[in-house]
Write a protein that holds these residues in place. Structure first.
Motif, PDB file in Angstrom:
ATOM      1  N   PRO A  90       0.664  -1.165  -0.064  1.00 49.83           N
ATOM      2  CA  PRO A  90      -0.011  -0.100   0.248  1.00 49.83           C
ATOM      3  C   PRO A  90       0.958   1.095  -0.194  1.00 49.83           C
ATOM      4  CG  PRO A  90      -0.453  -1.347   1.785  1.00 49.83           C
ATOM      5  CD  PRO A  90       0.856  -2.148   1.353  1.00 49.83           C
ATOM      6  N   ALA A  91       0.305   2.425  -0.411  1.00 43.23           N
ATOM      7  CA  ALA A  91       0.827   3.704  -0.568  1.00 43.23           C
ATOM      8  C   ALA A  91       1.316   4.111   0.975  1.00 43.23           C
ATOM      9  CB  ALA A  91       0.128   4.798  -1.075  1.00 43.23           C
ATOM     10  N   GLY A  92       2.422   4.627   1.340  1.00 40.05           N
ATOM     11  CA  GLY A  92       2.767   4.992   2.803  1.00 40.05           C
ATOM     12  C   GLY A  92       3.484   3.759   3.373  1.00 40.05           C
ATOM     13  N   VAL A  93       3.528   2.659   2.965  1.00 36.65           N
ATOM     14  CA  VAL A  93       4.183   1.363   3.262  1.00 36.65           C
ATOM     15  C   VAL A  93       5.751   1.329   2.439  1.00 36.65           C
ATOM     16  CG1 VAL A  93       4.202  -0.958   3.727  1.00 36.65           C
ATOM     17  CG2 VAL A  93       2.248   0.399   4.300  1.00 36.65           C
ATOM     18  N   HIS A  94       6.714   1.177   3.311  1.00 32.22           N
ATOM     19  CA  HIS A  94       7.966   1.296   2.243  1.00 32.22           C
ATOM     20  C   HIS A  94       8.569  -0.366   2.154  1.00 32.22           C
ATOM     21  CE1 HIS A  94       8.009   5.329   3.307  1.00 32.22           C
ATOM     22  NE2 HIS A  94       7.865   5.003   4.832  1.00 32.22           N
ATOM     23  N   PHE A  95       8.676  -0.601   0.872  1.00 31.74           N
ATOM     24  CA  PHE A  95       9.139  -2.059   0.503  1.00 31.74           C
ATOM     25  C   PHE A  95      10.612  -1.956  -0.012  1.00 31.74           C
ATOM     26  CE2 PHE A  95       9.127  -5.591  -2.967  1.00 31.74           C
ATOM     27  CZ  PHE A  95       9.437  -6.564  -2.045  1.00 31.74           C
ATOM     28  N   VAL A  96      11.514  -2.432   0.903  1.00 31.09           N
ATOM     29  CA  VAL A  96      12.878  -2.864   0.729  1.00 31.09           C
ATOM     30  C   VAL A  96      13.206  -3.952   0.603  1.00 31.09           C
ATOM     31  CG1 VAL A  96      15.145  -1.638   1.503  1.00 31.09           C
ATOM     32  CG2 VAL A  96      13.247  -0.583   2.117  1.00 31.09           C
ATOM     33  N   PRO A  97      13.576  -4.752  -0.536  1.00 29.97           N
ATOM     34  CA  PRO A  97      13.878  -6.103  -0.766  1.00 29.97           C
ATOM     35  C   PRO A  97      15.318  -6.343  -0.028  1.00 29.97           C
ATOM     36  CG  PRO A  97      12.932  -5.318  -2.719  1.00 29.97           C
ATOM     37  CD  PRO A  97      13.283  -4.159  -2.017  1.00 29.97           C
ATOM     38  N   GLY A  98      15.658  -7.539   0.216  1.00 34.19           N
ATOM     39  CA  GLY A  98      16.830  -8.088   0.994  1.00 34.19           C
ATOM     40  C   GLY A  98      17.179  -9.266   0.607  1.00 34.19           C
ATOM     41  N   HIS A  99      18.452  -9.631   0.921  1.00 33.46           N
ATOM     42  CA  HIS A  99      18.772 -11.068   0.696  1.00 33.46           C
ATOM     43  C   HIS A  99      20.231 -11.514   1.518  1.00 33.46           C
ATOM     44  CE1 HIS A  99      20.837 -14.830  -1.880  1.00 33.46           C
ATOM     45  NE2 HIS A  99      20.282 -15.056  -0.512  1.00 33.46           N
ATOM     46  N   PRO A 100      19.995 -12.009   2.568  1.00 29.40           N
ATOM     47  CA  PRO A 100      21.088 -12.357   3.546  1.00 29.40           C
ATOM     48  C   PRO A 100      21.835 -13.472   2.731  1.00 29.40           C
ATOM     49  CG  PRO A 100      19.051 -13.025   4.682  1.00 29.40           C
ATOM     50  CD  PRO A 100      18.774 -12.277   3.229  1.00 29.40           C
ATOM     51  N   MET A 101      23.277 -13.302   2.303  1.00 29.18           N
ATOM     52  CA  MET A 101      23.944 -14.430   1.751  1.00 29.18           C
ATOM     53  C   MET A 101      24.444 -15.197   2.875  1.00 29.18           C
ATOM     54  SD  MET A 101      23.852 -13.285  -1.369  1.00 29.18           S
ATOM     55  CE  MET A 101      25.159 -13.784  -2.372  1.00 29.18           C
ATOM     56  N   ALA A 102      23.728 -15.932   3.612  1.00 28.47           N
ATOM     57  CA  ALA A 102      24.044 -16.868   4.847  1.00 28.47           C
ATOM     58  C   ALA A 102      22.856 -18.127   4.882  1.00 28.47           C
ATOM     59  CB  ALA A 102      24.057 -16.066   6.092  1.00 28.47           C
ATOM     60  N   GLY A 103      23.409 -18.997   4.961  1.00 27.82           N
ATOM     61  CA  GLY A 103      22.443 -20.104   5.324  1.00 27.82           C
ATOM     62  C   GLY A 103      23.198 -21.582   5.727  1.00 27.82           C
ATOM     63  N   THR A 104      22.475 -22.594   6.090  1.00 30.43           N
ATOM     64  CA  THR A 104      22.980 -24.082   6.039  1.00 30.43           C
ATOM     65  C   THR A 104      22.222 -24.929   5.355  1.00 30.43           C
ATOM     66  OG1 THR A 104      21.710 -24.614   7.922  1.00 30.43           O
ATOM     67  CG2 THR A 104      23.611 -23.058   8.393  1.00 30.43           C
ATOM     68  N   GLU A 105      22.275 -26.139   5.350  1.00 30.55           N
ATOM     69  CA  GLU A 105      21.570 -27.174   4.660  1.00 30.55           C
ATOM     70  C   GLU A 105      20.282 -27.524   5.659  1.00 30.55           C
ATOM     71  OE1 GLU A 105      24.445 -27.544   5.960  1.00 30.55           O
ATOM     72  OE2 GLU A 105      24.844 -29.595   6.642  1.00 30.55           O
ATOM     73  N   PHE A 106      20.120 -26.834   6.773  1.00 30.89           N
ATOM     74  CA  PHE A 106      19.062 -27.414   7.741  1.00 30.89           C
ATOM     75  C   PHE A 106      17.856 -26.215   7.365  1.00 30.89           C
ATOM     76  CE2 PHE A 106      23.073 -28.592   9.581  1.00 30.89           C
ATOM     77  CZ  PHE A 106      22.822 -30.115   9.568  1.00 30.89           C
ATOM     78  N   SER A 107      16.748 -26.662   7.709  1.00 30.67           N
ATOM     79  CA  SER A 107      15.640 -26.021   7.725  1.00 30.67           C
ATOM     80  C   SER A 107      14.717 -26.034   8.804  1.00 30.67           C
ATOM     81  CB  SER A 107      14.536 -26.418   6.597  1.00 30.67           C
ATOM     82  OG  SER A 107      15.169 -26.980   5.699  1.00 30.67           O
ATOM     83  N   GLY A 108      13.656 -25.312   9.047  1.00 32.51           N
ATOM     84  CA  GLY A 108      12.800 -25.447  10.216  1.00 32.51           C
ATOM     85  C   GLY A 108      13.213 -24.579  11.312  1.00 32.51           C
ATOM     86  N   PRO A 109      12.121 -24.173  12.528  1.00 33.98           N
ATOM     87  CA  PRO A 109      12.493 -23.344  13.696  1.00 33.98           C
ATOM     88  C   PRO A 109      13.670 -23.716  14.582  1.00 33.98           C
ATOM     89  CG  PRO A 109      10.453 -24.650  13.810  1.00 33.98           C
ATOM     90  CD  PRO A 109      10.761 -24.937  12.315  1.00 33.98           C
ATOM     91  N   ALA A 110      13.902 -24.939  14.433  1.00 34.47           N
ATOM     92  CA  ALA A 110      14.746 -25.588  15.509  1.00 34.47           C
ATOM     93  C   ALA A 110      16.533 -25.215  14.791  1.00 34.47           C
ATOM     94  CB  ALA A 110      14.779 -26.654  16.097  1.00 34.47           C
ATOM     95  N   SER A 111      16.532 -24.737  13.466  1.00 37.35           N
ATOM     96  CA  SER A 111      17.861 -25.039  12.950  1.00 37.35           C
ATOM     97  C   SER A 111      18.402 -23.566  13.152  1.00 37.35           C
ATOM     98  CB  SER A 111      17.629 -25.216  11.541  1.00 37.35           C
ATOM     99  OG  SER A 111      16.805 -24.281  10.810  1.00 37.35           O
ATOM    100  N   GLY A 112      17.671 -22.435  13.554  1.00 35.65           N
ATOM    101  CA  GLY A 112      18.412 -21.130  13.509  1.00 35.65           C
ATOM    102  C   GLY A 112      19.457 -20.975  14.666  1.00 35.65           C
TER     103      GLY A 112
END
Ligand code: NAP
Length: 295
Positions: free
Chosen positions: A115-137
């Motif tokens: 919506p107008a008045g909301v700021h969209f700033v796309p991003g990408h952290p170049m960091a990761g592992t091969e694991f997924s899910g809430p317990a992997s962070g």
């Protein structure tokens, strides 16, 4: 946390990246309140049990309501539909960002719903592992890693600056660039290596005369590293290749040409050519290590 830079931050998606952001924000004291939303009740419960969010909402609209910063940490292919769903509940002046591994396609899918008045700033952290899910962070995931922001040409510079400071507080180094440039950089540094890993592990699995047991038993050095990368989340990587098609095909064409010339050198027993190539790549590795030790 009265003087935290953000009153309320909403994390949509609480997997590897969402949970790592929760931990990193808590470590830095960036948000007075972190609200989380994910698809399943199990993930919401795990997020509360671990404690990287302060509250969870089954209703996505409630999670983003009143938030100064909304971070989409979901697979690339659903960012557009999530933006459409949360649009009516976004606060005026809020910043919406994402962590998707592809940028131009996400902008095309999301921008029209903001919506107008909301700021969209796309991003990408170049960091990761091969694991997924809430317990992997974990809080350190972004430490000294790059986060690339791709602000829209007519975006608000103050919102971008606030997001730069956010990522720096989470431990990352930040750079801004166009979405198109990002997609080529990501294609060569991340997407192509993953594609090669998915391919080589598949080939080893299929190769006649070598039993799967032998592949597992003798997996050493290089191949073992490939199996780690090839264990990455299939949904995430399917979406990456479907949404960064042009840049991946461009670098893949170049890669195939170079592979062809190495194949020819082996066929022709051209040791000089092989040596020259391996010597060149060895220097690149050394440059990366030097760069890391200078940071
Ligand atoms: P992940 O561990 O698989 O987590 C994905 C999260 O998204 C889960 O919490 C999942 O909920 C949620 N989700 C999926 N569909 C949803 C929906 N329809 N509505 C609401 N929530 C939904 O994935 P990840 O590795 O964190 O990746 C997330 C994003 O980060 C992707 O866009 C990826 O490109 C980007 N990224 C990943 C890496 C990496 O190495 N993994 C690195 C940089 C950037 P449930 O848990 O309930 O299923």
């Amino acid at each position: 946390m009265a003087d935290a830079p953000f009153e309320k931050v909403a994390l949509i998606g609480l997997g590897l990246i969402g949970s790592s952001l929760g931990h990193a924000m808590k470590r830095a004291g960036i948000a007075s309140h972190i609200a989380g939303h994910a698809r399943s009740k199990e993930t919401l419960q795990t997020a509360i049990d671990i404690g990287f969010v302060d509250s969870v909402c089954e209703d996505m609209g409630k999670a983003v309501s009143g938030a100064d910063l909304v971070i989409l940490c979901v697979p690339v292919g659903i960012c557009g539909s999530i933006c459409e769903q949360i649009a009516p509940d976004l606060k005026q002046g809020a910043i919406v960002t994402d962590v998707g591994s592809v940028k131009a396609a996400i902008i095309a899918d999301c921008e029209r719903h903001i919506p107008a008045g909301v700021h969209f700033v796309p991003g990408h952290p170049m960091a990761g592992t091969e694991f997924s899910g809430p317990a992997s962070g974990f809080a350190e995931l972004f430490d000294s890693r790059w986060c690339l922001l791709t602000p829209l040409p007519d975006g608000d510079p103050l919102a971008t600056q606030k997001l730069i400071e956010f990522w720096q507080a989470c431990g990352a180094n930040v750079e801004t660039m166009t979405a198109q440039h990002h997609d080529v950089v990501a294609a060569i540094t991340s997407h192509l290596p993953h594609l090669i890993a998915f391919n080589i592990v598949g080939t080893a699995d299929d190769i006649e005369g070598v039993a799967e047991q032998e592949v597992i038993k003798y997996a050493a050095g290089g191949f073992r590293d490939f199996t780690r990368i090839a264990a990455s989340d299939p949904t995430m990587w399917r979406d990456v290749f479907l949404h960064n098609k042009d840049a991946v095909l461009e670098v893949l064409e170049r890669f195939n040409e170079d592979l062809g010339s190495l194949t020819k050198a082996i066929k022709q027993s051209d040791g000089d050519k092989l040596f020259e190539q391996f010597e060149r790549t060895r220097h690149i590795r050394q440059n990366i290590l030097d760069d890391e030790s200078n940071q």
